[in-house]
Design a protein around this motif. Structure first.
Motif, PDB file in Angstrom:
ATOM      1  N   GLY A   1     -78.275  31.055 -18.292  1.00 47.33           N
ATOM      2  CA  GLY A   1     -77.663  32.047 -19.162  1.00 47.33           C
ATOM      3  C   GLY A   1     -78.096  33.458 -18.833  1.00 47.33           C
ATOM      4  N   LEU A   2     -79.251  33.590 -18.169  1.00 47.92           N
ATOM      5  CA  LEU A   2     -79.752  34.905 -17.786  1.00 47.92           C
ATOM      6  C   LEU A   2     -79.152  35.398 -16.474  1.00 47.92           C
ATOM      7  CD1 LEU A   2     -83.523  34.315 -18.620  1.00 47.92           C
ATOM      8  CD2 LEU A   2     -81.876  35.606 -19.965  1.00 47.92           C
ATOM      9  N   MET A   3     -78.438  34.525 -15.763  1.00 49.08           N
ATOM     10  CA  MET A   3     -77.871  34.896 -14.468  1.00 49.08           C
ATOM     11  C   MET A   3     -76.441  35.419 -14.633  1.00 49.08           C
ATOM     12  SD  MET A   3     -79.180  31.721 -12.124  1.00 49.08           S
ATOM     13  CE  MET A   3     -80.895  31.178 -12.182  1.00 49.08           C
ATOM     14  N   PRO A   4     -75.997  36.286 -13.744  1.00 52.72           N
ATOM     15  CA  PRO A   4     -74.617  36.791 -13.826  1.00 52.72           C
ATOM     16  C   PRO A   4     -73.602  35.656 -13.715  1.00 52.72           C
ATOM     17  CG  PRO A   4     -75.933  38.103 -12.302  1.00 52.72           C
ATOM     18  CD  PRO A   4     -76.760  36.911 -12.649  1.00 52.72           C
ATOM     19  N   TYR A   5     -72.478  35.825 -14.411  1.00 47.46           N
ATOM     20  CA  TYR A   5     -71.393  34.837 -14.357  1.00 47.46           C
ATOM     21  C   TYR A   5     -70.071  35.588 -14.240  1.00 47.46           C
ATOM     22  CZ  TYR A   5     -68.039  31.274 -15.877  1.00 47.46           C
ATOM     23  OH  TYR A   5     -66.969  30.409 -15.952  1.00 47.46           O
ATOM     24  N   GLY A   6     -69.423  35.444 -13.097  1.00 46.70           N
ATOM     25  CA  GLY A   6     -68.189  36.186 -12.872  1.00 46.70           C
ATOM     26  C   GLY A   6     -68.461  37.684 -12.912  1.00 46.70           C
ATOM     27  N   ASN A   7     -67.708  38.396 -13.736  1.00 43.79           N
ATOM     28  CA  ASN A   7     -67.899  39.842 -13.891  1.00 43.79           C
ATOM     29  C   ASN A   7     -68.893  40.188 -14.995  1.00 43.79           C
ATOM     30  OD1 ASN A   7     -66.012  40.490 -11.880  1.00 43.79           O
ATOM     31  ND2 ASN A   7     -64.305  40.229 -13.329  1.00 43.79           N
ATOM     32  N   ASP A   8     -69.417  39.174 -15.695  1.00 45.36           N
ATOM     33  CA  ASP A   8     -70.369  39.406 -16.772  1.00 45.36           C
ATOM     34  C   ASP A   8     -71.778  39.491 -16.208  1.00 45.36           C
ATOM     35  OD1 ASP A   8     -68.359  39.299 -18.664  1.00 45.36           O
ATOM     36  OD2 ASP A   8     -68.546  37.124 -18.912  1.00 45.36           O
ATOM     37  N   PRO A   9     -72.606  40.389 -16.745  1.00 44.82           N
ATOM     38  CA  PRO A   9     -73.979  40.505 -16.245  1.00 44.82           C
ATOM     39  C   PRO A   9     -74.854  39.323 -16.612  1.00 44.82           C
ATOM     40  CG  PRO A   9     -73.652  41.921 -18.155  1.00 44.82           C
ATOM     41  CD  PRO A   9     -72.307  41.384 -17.797  1.00 44.82           C
ATOM     42  N   MET A  10     -74.434  38.509 -17.592  1.00 46.65           N
ATOM     43  CA  MET A  10     -75.194  37.338 -18.002  1.00 46.65           C
ATOM     44  C   MET A  10     -74.256  36.142 -18.116  1.00 46.65           C
ATOM     45  SD  MET A  10     -77.774  39.008 -20.804  1.00 46.65           S
ATOM     46  CE  MET A  10     -78.979  37.707 -20.551  1.00 46.65           C
ATOM     47  N   GLY A  11     -74.857  34.952 -18.156  1.00 49.24           N
ATOM     48  CA  GLY A  11     -74.056  33.744 -18.085  1.00 49.24           C
ATOM     49  C   GLY A  11     -73.867  32.999 -19.383  1.00 49.24           C
ATOM     50  N   TRP A  12     -74.030  33.678 -20.531  1.00 47.76           N
ATOM     51  CA  TRP A  12     -73.928  32.965 -21.805  1.00 47.76           C
ATOM     52  C   TRP A  12     -72.511  32.450 -22.067  1.00 47.76           C
ATOM     53  CZ3 TRP A  12     -78.447  31.569 -22.890  1.00 47.76           C
ATOM     54  CH2 TRP A  12     -79.548  32.422 -22.762  1.00 47.76           C
ATOM     55  N   ALA A  13     -71.498  33.003 -21.397  1.00 51.57           N
ATOM     56  CA  ALA A  13     -70.129  32.513 -21.568  1.00 51.57           C
ATOM     57  C   ALA A  13     -69.781  31.407 -20.575  1.00 51.57           C
ATOM     58  CB  ALA A  13     -69.138  33.669 -21.409  1.00 51.57           C
ATOM     59  N   ASN A  14     -70.691  31.090 -19.666  1.00 49.11           N
ATOM     60  CA  ASN A  14     -70.478  30.027 -18.688  1.00 49.11           C
ATOM     61  C   ASN A  14     -70.354  28.679 -19.417  1.00 49.11           C
ATOM     62  OD1 ASN A  14     -70.722  28.033 -16.710  1.00 49.11           O
ATOM     63  ND2 ASN A  14     -72.135  29.248 -15.479  1.00 49.11           N
ATOM     64  N   PRO A  15     -69.236  27.944 -19.248  1.00 48.43           N
ATOM     65  CA  PRO A  15     -69.077  26.660 -19.953  1.00 48.43           C
ATOM     66  C   PRO A  15     -70.212  25.680 -19.678  1.00 48.43           C
ATOM     67  CG  PRO A  15     -67.002  27.333 -18.935  1.00 48.43           C
ATOM     68  CD  PRO A  15     -68.046  28.289 -18.441  1.00 48.43           C
TER      69      PRO A  15
END
Length: 565
Positions: A223-237
């Motif tokens: 969740g702390l890593m970038p996901y797509g264009n988001d700086p964090m990965g909390w939206a990563n399924p």
């Protein structure tokens, strides 16, 4: 030599080795990444796994190892921990690959170390409790706390020195400790514990707990890593699924433990008021200070030291030096607080310790980014004194409150609570920082570029990824040079020489970064203060001296009189 001092010497070696290993990696990451030829700006995931993977594995295994030690013997598992940790250290020194493969090997070998660390951490407090009488346990745990905190800062300084010569020395330094501990414990440690009856292992409880906490902490890490264009990965399924599944397993866990004949997690121990309140206080204290070391190193290496004329290459070493007041506070108060808690009970001294720690967080939150060091050093010393006052009385009260045959599982539960909270604390403060920097960094960079007449560079430099800016601050280097190196030569040639000198110097980027960084840092310190304030309240509510088997108040009073005598 009296056996209790033999036991203490073994535990001190383990504590020094474990803590030196944790902090030496924290401070030596620039040299490690350079040594395996990894680009820091594009390798945030390796930073997180090298930092947090060790704690994640340790947290998942402590509880199981604590229960196993009660059944099969604490000393046996303690000695095995020394051996496994030493093997892991040798493998790290020999890391054969570079690039991504090298980073993965370091992560795997750190996991081997973590297994060994979990074995001796789960048993250290129990071995001391077995070896020392009840009226000396606080003193013994206080001396061990000095070793823990000293190891933490010895690691910072050693890392700063050894990294200059060869990054592999950072891992080699643990090997002599491991060999010494393995030989010394094998020759001198003996099993003095009252073993719990041999029963079937709690297979279902172990599986559900390990799976639950692993899924939860892995989800937090990614969740702390970038996901797509988001700086964090909390939206990563996958992150959401991992965290939800982990929470479901952890909710199921206590229901399993209530039904199995020999649970690994002794829920009935929470019927003991002292055990419950002291563990809750330890949890909150660990949540407050778990990410504190990371925050302070960020502040020193990424901002304060460069602003005060230190080269980026030297900041890891000097960060360790300037944090020594924290060690001094613990070294002074650790043994004293243990002695006082043995004599007068843990309640007052642990409570005052958490109040002092709360105040130190508030002092840190009030400092500007280019502070005068005397105030920063005073706040660190206060924090060391506060934690030194809290640690050994709190641990002694937990270990004194349980039956002798349950000390292994109690020690495992205590260290599991603290290690899980430490990992969660780092994730929480990481999140606060990245969210805060994401919101403020582009504006701060643009404003700073405008102030030096370089507004044309704003579209390039204000788009530095927040994690990249955070990572560069942590590793103590200026990312502007890397950015310029990747620009077309014609663009670089168009930048005036004076502007180029300014933005690649030691002060421009730290000043611009501080504008985005400090609000999030202050919020983190306020949260740490709140956690420690509640820990102070719980420390007070725990009640007076309680030693299992001496529930009669008259017996406790007789013990106090004997201590005074």
């Amino acid at each position: 030599m009296d056996y209790k001092w033999i036991a203490l010497s073994n535990v001190i070696i383990a504590s020094l080795m474990g803590m030196i290993n944790m902090s030496i990696v924290l401070i030596s990451l620039p040299a490690i990444f350079n040594g395996i030829h990894i680009d820091p700006l594009t390798s945030f995931q390796y930073l997180l796994w090298i930092l947090m993977g060790y704690g994640l594995v340790t947290a998942t295994l402590l509880l199981s190892f604590g229960r196993l030690s009660d059944i099969y013997g604490r000393v046996k598992l303690f000695k095995l921990g020394f051996l496994i940790f030493t093997v892991g250290s040798i493998l790290l020194y020999l890391t054969p690959s570079t690039g991504d493969a090298g980073a993965l090997e370091i992560i795997i070998f750190r996991i081997v170390q973590a297994v060994g660390s979990a074995l001796f951490m789960a048993n250290s407090s129990a071995i001391l409790t077995d070896a020392f009488p009840s009226n000396e346990r606080g003193k013994a745990l206080g001396i061990n706390m000095v070793a823990l905190m000293s190891g933490q800062f010895i690691g910072l300084i050693l890392g700063g020195i050894l990294a200059i010569f060869d990054w592999r020395f950072v891992f080699l330094v643990s090997v002599p400790f491991g060999i010494l501990g393995t030989i010394w414990s094998s020759l001198k440690l003996k099993e003095t514990s009252i073993k719990a009856p041999k029963t079937k292992l709690d297979i279902w409880g172990n599986a559900v707990f390990v799976l639950g906490i692993t899924l939860l902490l892995v989800g937090v890490t990614y969740g702390l890593m970038p996901y797509g264009n988001d700086p964090m990965g909390w939206a990563n399924p996958w992150v959401i699924a991992s965290m939800v599944a982990g929470l479901v397993f952890l909710v199921i866990f206590p229901f399993i433990e209530r039904r199995v004949p020999s649970p690994m997690f002794r829920l009935d121990l929470f019927k003991i008021k002292m055990f419950t309140y002291a563990n809750a206080a330890a949890l909150l204290n660990a949540l407050g200070r778990g990410g504190m070391m990371f925050m302070l190193i960020l502040l020193l290496q990424g901002i304060w030291l460069p602003l005060n004329g230190y080269s980026y290459a030297s900041t890891p070493f000097w960060a360790g030096i300037y944090m020594l007041p924290l060690t001094a506070g613990v070294i002074i108060m650790g043994p004293i607080s243990g002695w006082l808690s043995d004599k007068y009970g843990p309640r007052w001294i642990a409570t005052i310790g958490m109040i002092i720690t709360t105040l130190s967080f508030l002092v840190l939150a009030d400092l500007p980014y280019n502070f005068q060091y005397v105030y920063f050093g005073l706040a660190l010393f206060m924090m060391g004194v506060g934690n030194g006052m809290f640690g050994s009385p709190n641990s002694a009260s937990i270990m004194n409150s349980v039956p002798a045959q349950d000390r292994g599982v109690a020690s495992g539960m205590m260290t599991t609570v603290m290690n899980t909270a430490f990992t969660a604390s780092m994730a929480m403060f990481f999140t606060i920082l990245i969210v805060g920097i994401t919101q403020r960094f582009p504006e701060a960079m643009t404003a700073s570029l405008v102030s030096i007449g370089a507004v044309k560079l704003a579209p390039v430099l204000s788009n530095i990824p927040p994690t990249g800016a955070l990572f560069s601050a942590f590793l103590g280097y200026n990312p502007v040079e890397s950015i310029l190196a990747n620009l077309p030569p014609s663009v670089v040639a168009s930048i005036p020489a004076a502007t180029k000198t300014t933005i690649t110097g030691t002060t421009w980027f730290p000043s611009a970064f501080a504008t985005a960084f400090m609000p999030a840092l202050k919020l983190s310190f306020y949260i740490g203060a709140a956690f420690c304030a509640v820990a102070a309240l719980l420390s007070w509510l725990r009640g007076g001296t309680y030693i299992h088997g001496m529930e009669n108040p008259e017996e406790v009073e007789e013990l106090k009189d004997s201590k005074k005598g």
